[in-house]
Write an enzyme that holds these catalytic residues in place. Structure first.
Site, short mmCIF file in Angstrom:
data_model
loop_
_atom_site.label_atom_id
_atom_site.label_comp_id
_atom_site.label_asym_id
_atom_site.label_seq_id
_atom_site.Cartn_x
_atom_site.Cartn_y
_atom_site.Cartn_z
N SER A 67 15.64 35.34 12.08
CA SER A 67 16.61 34.91 13.15
C SER A 67 15.92 33.79 13.82
O SER A 67 14.61 33.44 13.84
CB SER A 67 17.13 35.96 13.88
OG SER A 67 16.26 36.35 14.92
N SER A 113 19.39 35.53 22.07
CA SER A 113 18.35 36.46 21.87
C SER A 113 18.85 38.02 22.31
O SER A 113 19.05 38.05 23.32
CB SER A 113 16.89 35.96 22.49
OG SER A 113 15.99 37.23 22.45
N LYS A 172 9.58 39.57 20.01
CA LYS A 172 9.99 38.77 21.21
C LYS A 172 8.73 38.56 22.08
O LYS A 172 7.55 38.97 21.71
CB LYS A 172 10.90 39.87 22.22
CG LYS A 172 12.12 40.33 21.50
CD LYS A 172 13.16 39.23 21.12
CE LYS A 172 14.40 39.69 20.45
NZ LYS A 172 15.24 38.85 20.20
N SER A 189 15.84 33.79 17.33
CA SER A 189 15.89 34.02 18.82
C SER A 189 14.56 33.89 19.40
O SER A 189 14.38 33.86 20.49
CB SER A 189 16.01 35.81 18.77
OG SER A 189 14.85 36.24 18.12
#
Length: 258
Positions: free
Chosen positions: A71, A216, A128, A73
């Site tokens: 993705s 996100s 993250k 994010s």
């Protein structure tokens, strides 16, 4: 216990090792002094595959594990189709499958890019950036971060030009953010909700956010990451492949992450 790839890799190691080892023990006692016989086909396969799966298990469990970014994010730091390596020992040595830490090493630092098991579904891996450490007060207001009441410095680089599958982020504001000496790029989208909050990170937990701040799913929405959910620290892009657009991203291969 998670029945993921690590589980089946461990199972394959145990099964092939048991078949080959068992055959050696039985065969040795039954053929002492006799000529060697050809191994049965099943034992031959076990003999061939056992060292391979054992080495893969050890490397993947204790040294480095590959992941693919699915993705956007973490744009612009990580793009869809990037293949990364994650250091599995930097935060301590854990046993495969049961994920029990047996050796303490370093603790995550603010700014680290971490892979972790999603707290709401541990079978899913997320990636993250660590924003808040245990005990930190994290404030997000008008798309700006404050850590322990100190504003995190942001410098605008202008508008972002998206690449490949990330073209939808073209026009977002591109900024460099300084997390206590760790500078990294982030994207902010005009007109998107800022997700304002004040949060004190509990002991043994970490507050994480994506660099693509308005795209996100992170600690702003589901809380912090417990220490036991950490998989490792992302440190290297070894391949980048955009299926829908430019193919192999040669300019991204070999990028050291920070």
């Amino acid at each position: 216990m998670d029945f993921d790839f690590s589980f089946f890799l461990l199972l394959a190691t145990v099964v092939t090792g048991a078949i080959w080892g068992g055959y050696l023990l039985i065969h040795k006692s039954a053929t002492d002094g006799l000529a060697e016989e050809k191994e049965p086909l099943l034992v031959e396969y076990a003999h061939s595959f056992f060292p391979i799966v054992l080495i893969v298990l050890l490397l993947r469990s204790f040294l480095a594990e590959p992941f693919r970014i699915p993705s956007g994010s973490m744009m612009p730091t990580l793009l869809i189709g990037d293949f990364i390596l994650v250091n599995k020992f930097t935060y301590g040595i854990r046993l495969p499958v049961i994920n029990k830490k047996v050796f303490e090493l370093n603790e995550p630092k603010r700014g680290d890019i971490v892979v972790f098991r999603y707290p709401k579904d541990p079978s899913v891996d997320y990636i993250k950036r660590v924003i808040g450490l245990p005990g930190d007060k994290v404030v997000y207001e008008n798309k700006k971060l404050y850590i322990n009441d100190v504003p995190v410095n942001q410098v605008s680089l202008g508008r972002y030009q998206g690449l490949g599958q990330g073209q939808e982020m073209t026009g977002a504001e591109h900024l460099v953010e300084d997390l206590t000496g760790i500078e990294h790029s982030i994207l902010i989208r005009d007109g998107m909700p800022s997700g304002q909050f004040v949060y004190v990170v509990p002991a043994g937990n970490y507050f994480v956010m994506g660099d693509n701040r308005d795209n996100s799913n992170d600690s702003r929405y589901w809380g912090t990451v417990p220490e036991e959910n950490l998989v490792g620290k992302a440190f290297f892009i070894w391949m980048s492949w955009d299926w829908e657009h430019k193919g192999i991203g040669l300019d991204r291969i070999g990028t050291v992450l920070k």
